[in-house]
Write a protein that holds these residues in place. Structure first.
Motif, PDB file in Angstrom:
ATOM      1  N   LYS A  51      -9.834   1.615   6.751  1.00  0.00           N
ATOM      2  CA  LYS A  51      -9.643   1.637   5.302  1.00  0.00           C
ATOM      3  C   LYS A  51     -10.385   2.795   4.646  1.00  0.00           C
ATOM      4  O   LYS A  51     -10.004   3.244   3.562  1.00  0.00           O
TER       5      LYS A  51
ATOM      6  N   LEU B  93       0.876  -1.162   0.000  1.00  0.00           N
ATOM      7  CA  LEU B  93       0.000   0.000   0.000  1.00  0.00           C
ATOM      8  C   LEU B  93       0.918   1.218   0.000  1.00  0.00           C
ATOM      9  O   LEU B  93       1.630   1.474   0.967  1.00  0.00           O
TER      10      LEU B  93
ATOM     11  N   LYS C  11       0.763  -8.189   4.822  1.00  0.00           N
ATOM     12  CA  LYS C  11       0.625  -6.963   4.045  1.00  0.00           C
ATOM     13  C   LYS C  11       1.897  -6.124   4.160  1.00  0.00           C
ATOM     14  O   LYS C  11       2.701  -6.296   5.076  1.00  0.00           O
TER      15      LYS C  11
ATOM     16  N   GLU D  50      -2.472  -1.339   8.230  1.00  0.00           N
ATOM     17  CA  GLU D  50      -2.225  -2.299   7.157  1.00  0.00           C
ATOM     18  C   GLU D  50      -1.254  -3.378   7.611  1.00  0.00           C
ATOM     19  O   GLU D  50      -1.452  -4.566   7.336  1.00  0.00           O
TER      20      GLU D  50
ATOM     21  N   VAL E  58       3.661  -1.950   3.272  1.00  0.00           N
ATOM     22  CA  VAL E  58       3.374  -0.542   3.014  1.00  0.00           C
ATOM     23  C   VAL E  58       4.642   0.170   2.549  1.00  0.00           C
ATOM     24  O   VAL E  58       5.754  -0.273   2.816  1.00  0.00           O
TER      25      VAL E  58
END
Length: 541
Positions: free
Chosen positions: A430, A12, A49, A43, A51
């Protein structure tokens, strides 16, 4: 810094605005930084996940040139001083980033020139004379319909800064050529700009009038502190055209081709901005990308501003909130919590020391009190966890039902809410609706306090009451454990201290371990005397 949580998937990619260095940071700058940092931390509560976060400083333009002239120092020296202040603010406030970009960085200057040449070769940049209303403060020509007259002065409706009429020869970017394409894209992507009121405002503006081509240079005779236009030493690149490209610089882009970061694709970004720069980011920026053959951002998040006791912050009023002072006076986690509890995308939020202290003390009275209660030397979280793992609480409902049916009702409401909390908070995080996430979280904290207050485990001293007492502590401890993991993105330091005290394995502090009573193993040493309180009560402002 490496891409956080990188697992070979697209991270992300989150960006803050780059902040103009003609003055010290204020609380609005911190607010933008926190929007990106907290979303990124949420995140990576999922270890699968990843970032990539950027922030930085915008360092060219007439305002900086003028301030440096007044202070009798070179513009780059001024930039170095103020850029470090923004870096300091990020460090003090716990904002984690992968790249702090400065528009004076050599790779950025190279990227800006590369993009300029790319657009020039596509016949999208041309030279012409220009007349119009110019705002020195905003470093921008302001459209006629965005100007109003107040007390005999013409000002920008959006920024409220004064504008002056001027004429000069500049280079122009063919913004108008892409108006219909941008309108079509926005209409097909209703979540491209949030919140909805800002989406509607931008779309209405685009549909109500034709776009004029954008002046993207200034004469060197008036502006010398800027990037020189390729092959034209008499012009400097417009500061906003320069600044917007910072989001591409960190990606090492190849224009017209796939944008990639070594080993990992990070483009396109999710971009956090303040409402005062929405036209630049929601109109000019997407069109520059369209013209360059580059995919548009995933989303542009437009947040509102902060007032001080109901008044707009300004240097003339002397009511600008210095975030460094506030962090020094209170604690960084309290500031982060307060700003997110009161965050609002659509409407301006209000800062006051009184409200901040009230918020902090409410947090102490509820969350801090719950942690202190279960950590009392009179209880044992470790024994409670062990008894659960040994299956000793299978008949606890019968015990509770016989003595206090209302406690069962509160317990059921608490556990049901605790089970749903990760999902409701996930949606709000989110959507960048942090205040809603905090509200959901705090409801569970209040229910847990209610449960403990009704149960009164401190009164249970007989051996026959041991199972009931330890069950109450277990339910409260599970609430603290799960809620502490979930609030970590907002309060990382407090969360670490509490989870350390509970002796929760660091590998279990993520979204895969937020289901009540699932594979729990913690509590050793949690009830030793002399443990530090998670919060200290503040004196009223």
């Amino acid at each position: 810094m490496k891409v956080r949580g990188l697992k070979g998937l697209k991270p992300l990619y989150l960006t803050t605005p780059i902040f103009y260095v003609n003055a010290k940071p204020h609380v609005g700058h911190l607010y933008s930084m926190l929007f990106a940092d907290i979303r990124a931390r949420w995140e990576t509560l999922n270890p699968k996940k990843s970032v990539f976060v950027t922030t930085g400083t915008d360092e060219h333009g007439l305002k900086i040139q003028n301030v440096a002239l007044k202070q009798n120092i070179p513009p780059k020296e001024l930039c170095d001083i103020h850029s470090m202040e923004f870096k300091k603010l990020a460090s003090l406030s716990g904002v984690d980033y992968n790249r702090f970009i400065r528009t004076t960085d050599e790779d950025h200057i190279s990227t800006v020139k590369k993009l300029w040449n790319f657009l020039y070769e596509k016949d999208l940049i041309y030279k012409d004379s220009h007349n119009g209303w110019y705002s020195v403060n905003d470093e921008a020509f302001v459209p006629e319909n965005q100007i109003e007259e107040v007390d005999g002065r013409k000002i920008s409706k959006e920024s409220k800064h004064e504008v002056v009429y001027q004429s000069e020869t500049n280079y122009f970017f063919k913004l108008s050529k892409f108006q219909d394409q941008l309108i079509g894209y926005i209409e097909k992507n209703p979540d491209f700009i949030i919140p909805k009121n800002k989406y509607d405002e931008i779309l209405k503006e685009l549909k109500s009038q034709p776009l004029k081509d954008l002046s993207i240079s200034r004469p060197s005779s008036r502006l010398n502190w800027g990037i020189e236009v390729p092959n034209d030493s008499e012009q400097r690149i417009y500061v906003w055209f320069d600044a917007l490209i910072n989001y591409l610089t960190v990606c090492s882009p190849v224009f017209g081709q796939k944008i990639s970061f070594p080993d990992t694709d990070i483009w396109p970004p999710t971009q956090v901005i303040g409402k005062d720069i929405s036209r630049f980011h929601c109109v000019y920026w997407p069109i520059i990308l369209m013209a360059s053959g580059i995919s548009l951002p995933e989303q542009i998040v437009v947040h509102s501003h902060w007032l001080n006791d109901g008044f707009k912050m300004s240097k003339s009023l002397g009511n600008v909130v210095d975030p460094v002072d506030v962090i020094g006076k209170y604690s960084v986690d309290v500031i982060r919590y307060f700003l997110m509890q009161n965050s609002n995308l659509s409407n301006d939020s209000n800062y006051s020391d009184y409200q901040l202290v009230s918020t902090a003390n409410n947090l102490t009275n509820k969350f801090g009190n719950l942690v202190t209660r279960i950590g009392s030397p009179n209880f044992s979280i470790e024994d409670s966890v062990n008894m659960f793992n040994q299956g000793q609480f299978t008949d606890v409902d019968d015990i509770i039902g016989e003595s206090n049916a209302s406690l069962l009702q509160v317990r059921d409401e608490l556990l049901d809410g605790l089970d749903k909390l990760p999902y409701s908070m996930d949606k709000h995080f989110k959507d960048f609706e942090f205040s809603k996430a905090v509200s959901e979280w705090f409801k569970i904290i209040e229910l847990a306090n209610q449960f403990v207050t009704i149960a009164e485990p401190w009164k249970l001293k007989e051996e026959k009451d041991l199972k009931f007492k330890n069950y109450v502590i277990l339910v409260a401890s599970e609430t603290v454990r799960i809620c502490t993991i979930l609030i970590e993105p907002i309060m990382p330091n407090v969360s670490k201290r509490i989870l350390d005290r509970l002796n929760v394995n660091p590998e279990n502090r993520n979204v895969f371990h937020v289901k009540p009573f699932e594979e729990i193993n913690y509590g050793e040493g949690a009830n030793e005397k002399g443990a530090e309180k998670p919060f200290e009560k503040l004196e009223k402002a």
